[in-house]
Structure formats: C-alpha cells, structure tokens
Design an enzyme around this catalytic site. Sequence first.
Site, mmCIF file in Angstrom:
data_model
loop_
_atom_site.group_PDB
_atom_site.id
_atom_site.type_symbol
_atom_site.label_atom_id
_atom_site.label_comp_id
_atom_site.label_asym_id
_atom_site.label_seq_id
_atom_site.Cartn_x
_atom_site.Cartn_y
_atom_site.Cartn_z
ATOM 1 N N ILE A 64 0.820 -1.226 0.000
ATOM 2 C CA ILE A 64 0.000 0.000 0.000
ATOM 3 C C ILE A 64 0.851 1.273 0.000
ATOM 4 O O ILE A 64 0.314 2.362 -0.183
ATOM 5 C CB ILE A 64 -1.009 0.039 1.176
ATOM 6 C CG1 ILE A 64 -0.299 -0.042 2.533
ATOM 7 C CG2 ILE A 64 -2.059 -1.052 1.027
ATOM 8 C CD1 ILE A 64 -1.188 0.355 3.710
ATOM 9 N N THR A 134 -6.704 1.112 16.757
ATOM 10 C CA THR A 134 -6.325 0.534 18.053
ATOM 11 C C THR A 134 -6.701 1.446 19.219
ATOM 12 O O THR A 134 -6.764 2.669 19.057
ATOM 13 C CB THR A 134 -4.798 0.294 18.061
ATOM 14 O OG1 THR A 134 -4.390 -0.066 19.375
ATOM 15 C CG2 THR A 134 -4.021 1.541 17.664
ATOM 16 N N ASP A 135 -6.860 0.846 20.398
ATOM 17 C CA ASP A 135 -7.100 1.658 21.602
ATOM 18 C C ASP A 135 -5.843 2.440 22.006
ATOM 19 O O ASP A 135 -5.931 3.373 22.814
ATOM 20 C CB ASP A 135 -7.575 0.771 22.767
ATOM 21 C CG ASP A 135 -6.603 -0.329 23.172
ATOM 22 O OD1 ASP A 135 -5.547 -0.484 22.529
ATOM 23 O OD2 ASP A 135 -6.901 -1.049 24.150
ATOM 24 N N GLU A 136 -4.673 2.069 21.444
ATOM 25 C CA GLU A 136 -3.430 2.721 21.878
ATOM 26 C C GLU A 136 -3.388 4.202 21.509
ATOM 27 O O GLU A 136 -2.587 4.955 22.056
ATOM 28 C CB GLU A 136 -2.204 1.990 21.306
ATOM 29 C CG GLU A 136 -2.175 0.541 21.732
ATOM 30 C CD GLU A 136 -0.794 -0.087 21.690
ATOM 31 O OE1 GLU A 136 0.194 0.631 21.469
ATOM 32 O OE2 GLU A 136 -0.719 -1.310 21.901
ATOM 33 N N TYR A 159 4.366 3.527 17.168
ATOM 34 C CA TYR A 159 3.239 2.762 16.605
ATOM 35 C C TYR A 159 1.927 3.516 16.813
ATOM 36 O O TYR A 159 1.174 3.766 15.861
ATOM 37 C CB TYR A 159 3.163 1.372 17.248
ATOM 38 C CG TYR A 159 1.837 0.670 17.007
ATOM 39 C CD1 TYR A 159 1.471 0.251 15.721
ATOM 40 C CD2 TYR A 159 0.932 0.436 18.060
ATOM 41 C CE1 TYR A 159 0.246 -0.377 15.494
ATOM 42 C CE2 TYR A 159 -0.291 -0.195 17.835
ATOM 43 C CZ TYR A 159 -0.623 -0.596 16.555
ATOM 44 O OH TYR A 159 -1.840 -1.213 16.325
ATOM 45 N N LYS A 163 -0.725 5.210 14.088
ATOM 46 C CA LYS A 163 -2.136 4.824 13.965
ATOM 47 C C LYS A 163 -3.031 6.047 14.222
ATOM 48 O O LYS A 163 -4.048 6.237 13.545
ATOM 49 C CB LYS A 163 -2.480 3.700 14.950
ATOM 50 C CG LYS A 163 -1.856 2.354 14.639
ATOM 51 C CD LYS A 163 -2.296 1.715 13.335
ATOM 52 C CE LYS A 163 -3.720 1.211 13.361
ATOM 53 N NZ LYS A 163 -4.045 0.437 12.113
ATOM 54 N N ASP A 289 12.297 -2.837 30.999
ATOM 55 C CA ASP A 289 10.971 -2.382 30.573
ATOM 56 C C ASP A 289 10.998 -1.840 29.143
ATOM 57 O O ASP A 289 12.064 -1.420 28.643
ATOM 58 C CB ASP A 289 10.478 -1.286 31.535
ATOM 59 C CG ASP A 289 8.963 -1.283 31.646
ATOM 60 O OD1 ASP A 289 8.298 -1.966 30.848
ATOM 61 O OD2 ASP A 289 8.456 -0.583 32.542
#
Length: 352
Positions: A64, A134-136, A159, A163, A289
């Site tokens: 794409i 996404t909920d992010e 990311y 989005k 982390d």
Amino acid sequence: MSWKKHLLITGGAGFIGSHLVRLLVQKYPEYAIWNLDALTYAGNLENLKDVEAAPNFHFIKGDITDAGFLHDLFSRQHFDGIIHLAAESHVDRSISGPLAFVQTNVIGTVHLLEEARRQWADALEGKLFYHVSTDEVYGSLGETGFFTEQTAYDPRSPYSASKASSDHFVRAYYHTYGLPVIISNCSNNYGPYQFPEKLLPLMINNIRHRKPLPVYGDGKYTRDWLWVIDHVEAIDTIFHQGRKGETYNIGGNNEWKNIDLVHLLCQTMDGLLGRPPGDSASLITYVRDRPGHDRRYAIDASKLQNELGWSPKVMMAEGLAETANWYLSNQGWMDHVTSGDYQQYYERQYRH
Ligand code: NAD
Ligand code: DAU
C-alpha cells in the site's frame, strides 16, 4: 458469477486480517473478497489455507505504500467497500524503527484513501472505507477509568502515533471530501495465527521450549484482552450496520495485569503439557521495561453494544485454553514462522 459486492481487505494475511477474511469468505459467498497484502514478515498465507480455494477468494500481493501499484489496481478493479487492516503492528518494532510505521500506517493509508476517493468520486452511495485502529491512540490510563470514543488522542509510542495519524487522515477525508468512513478502535486481541513476537504466542512458544518468559518491568501493566473472532465479528457488524462518519470502540471488558495473565497461561500450559504445577511459572523472568510503556488500557464498548447489539462471546479461561491448545496442535505453523519457512509458501503456492 456476478458478485453482489467486491470487498477489498488489506492486511488479510496477518493475524486479525486472516480471521476476518475467513469469516467474510465463508459467511458471504455472494461477495468477492479481495485480500491485498504485501506479505511482510507478519503476513503469512498459510493462515488462509482453508479458504484459498474458495471461488470468492482472491489474493493480490502488493504494497500500500506503492502509489503506482494501488493506482493500477483501482483502475482495473472496482470495490464497493474497503476494510483496511494492513499496518506495521508491533510496538517494540516501532521503537527500534519508527519510519516503517510512518510509511505503511500513515503514507500507505493516505494512498488508499486517495484511490477510494478517486474511484468513488461520482457514486458514494453504498460505499464504505472502514479503518481498523487501536485503543493505543488514546494513550495510557491510571488505575481507574475507560477509553470512550470521546477520549482525546494521546499516542505515546511511534506505533500509536502512526495509527493516530492515520485515524486523523480518515476523519479528514470524511469531513473534507465526504468519503464514507467508519473507524473502530480495538483492545489487545488474542487467538490462533498471531505472530510470536506478541505476548501470548511468544510465551506459549517459550514455555514449549522451556525458555525464559520475559516479563517487562514490574509486570503490572494492564491490557484489555479480546478473543480475535469476537473482534472480526464486531468488524462485520459495524461494516454492515454502523453509521458513516462514526467511531466505535471494541473491547473485551477483560482486564489483566501482564504478570497475572502469564501465570494463568503457565497453569494452562502445565495442564496441557502434563507438567507439574509451577513448572512453567519457574521460567518467568523480569526483564528491562519497554520505553514509554503505557500502563493501562481499558475500553468502554457500550456504544457498540447499545447501538449494534455486539458483545464479546468468549471468556478468558475458555479463549486462553483454546489458544494454547491451538498453538500446541499446530506446532508446524509455529516452527515455520519462527524459522522463516512460511515466507517460501507464496512462491510454492503462487508460482504459476
Ligand atoms: P499483523 O502484523 O499480524 O498483520 C499485518 C498485515 O499487514 C500483515 O499481513 C502484513 O503483511 C500486512 N502489511 C504490512 N505492511 C503492509 C503494506 N505496506 N502493504 C500491504 N500489506 C502490508 O497485524 P494484526 O495484529 O493482525 O493487526 C491488524 C490491524 O489491526 C492493524 O491495523 C492493527 O493496528 C490493528 N489492531 C491490532 C490489534 C491487535 O491486538 N493485534 C488490536 C487493535 C487493532
Ligand atoms: O491494544 C491494542 C494493541 O495491542 C494493538 O494495537 C497492537 O497492534 C498489538 O501489538 C498490541 O500491543 P501491545 O504492545 O499491548 O501488545 P504486546 O503483545 O506487544 O504486549 C502486551 C503487553 O505485554 C505489553 O504490556 C508489553 C508486555 N510484554 C510484551 C512482550 C512481547 C511483555 O511483558 N513481554 C514481552 O515479551
């Protein structure tokens, strides 16, 4: 055969996309389903073996981000609807290499919007550009509260920033050009065919091989987990019944701290593998982390439930056992993915 609709699904060889393609191919034999996928490391046509021979299934290999390719495709083929899932989807990869996320998730989405706008310029009736997000994009929650469709965007990883940007472009095409669009923002999915860089398949594979189970930070990061087939059923419902220009949150109402989920998985796997209780949990290892790690996600999906009557059907204990069982019963799939062998499948299957 004259098809009732031509639907373009992007990213249909990935985790969620393959479940969506399977559902649409089987549920709507009167639709032609066109699966457009670049087959990046995350795209695997082995995910679709059971539907690849269906008369209403077509596969197109393409990227794409390639405007010329998309332009040729849309010049040759008319689509009534587009469900756009193609994306770079892994947060950790976005931290080590953000540009691929800008290319596919932002630029690729805008190329697709442009082609939809051009093709549908004279006849918008019955058309829909459905963007899977996404909920992010909403950022990180504290101990309480939920993301609603009104929550302000606050993306915090490359990311989620990519989005969020694509969501903004989709809405901009609705307001500026009147392109019929819908966006859904979903929480963490789990189930068969997920690439084993994501939490659950990674842990399942490591348990199988008795490798350390790497839990990031203090392990108290919280995600709202949804059975992947519940997600694709929500997409089907929203695609057919959702209101244009709207956003729908999708979630499992199923929050787990990572460490608790990994413990539940360990128990499930011990049972399935016939290992003594506590065996798999002894592999848990706390590791460095993730930078900028979002503390908690939780979705309020009441709009979707109240307006369109969708709710999740599969509870965690059942879904997790089915997931673990699937990966153990499909070790060939996992071995192909982890060795990279699946990337030769396209050559074997489509060389003629
Ligand atoms: P995935 O990484 O498993 O699959 C992505 C697919 O897109 C792959 O088949 C890949 O080959 C294809 N792709 C990537 N770049 C492409 C390009 N430039 N051109 C064409 N195809 C390309 O992802 P997934 O987990 O199935 O997620 C699908 C969508 O759902 C994404 O848009 C993601 O942001 C969104 N989403 C995922 C989750 C989740 O928990 N996995 C939750 C909410 C939303
Ligand atoms: O919330 C929806 C999002 O869920 C989707 O938009 C993304 O595409 C999808 O990848 C997923 O993102 P996460 O970052 O939440 O998923 P991941 O499986 O990578 O990580 C889940 C949690 O587990 C997160 O808090 C990080 C942690 N984790 C992850 C891995 C891979 C670990 O503790 N150890 C690990 O090895």
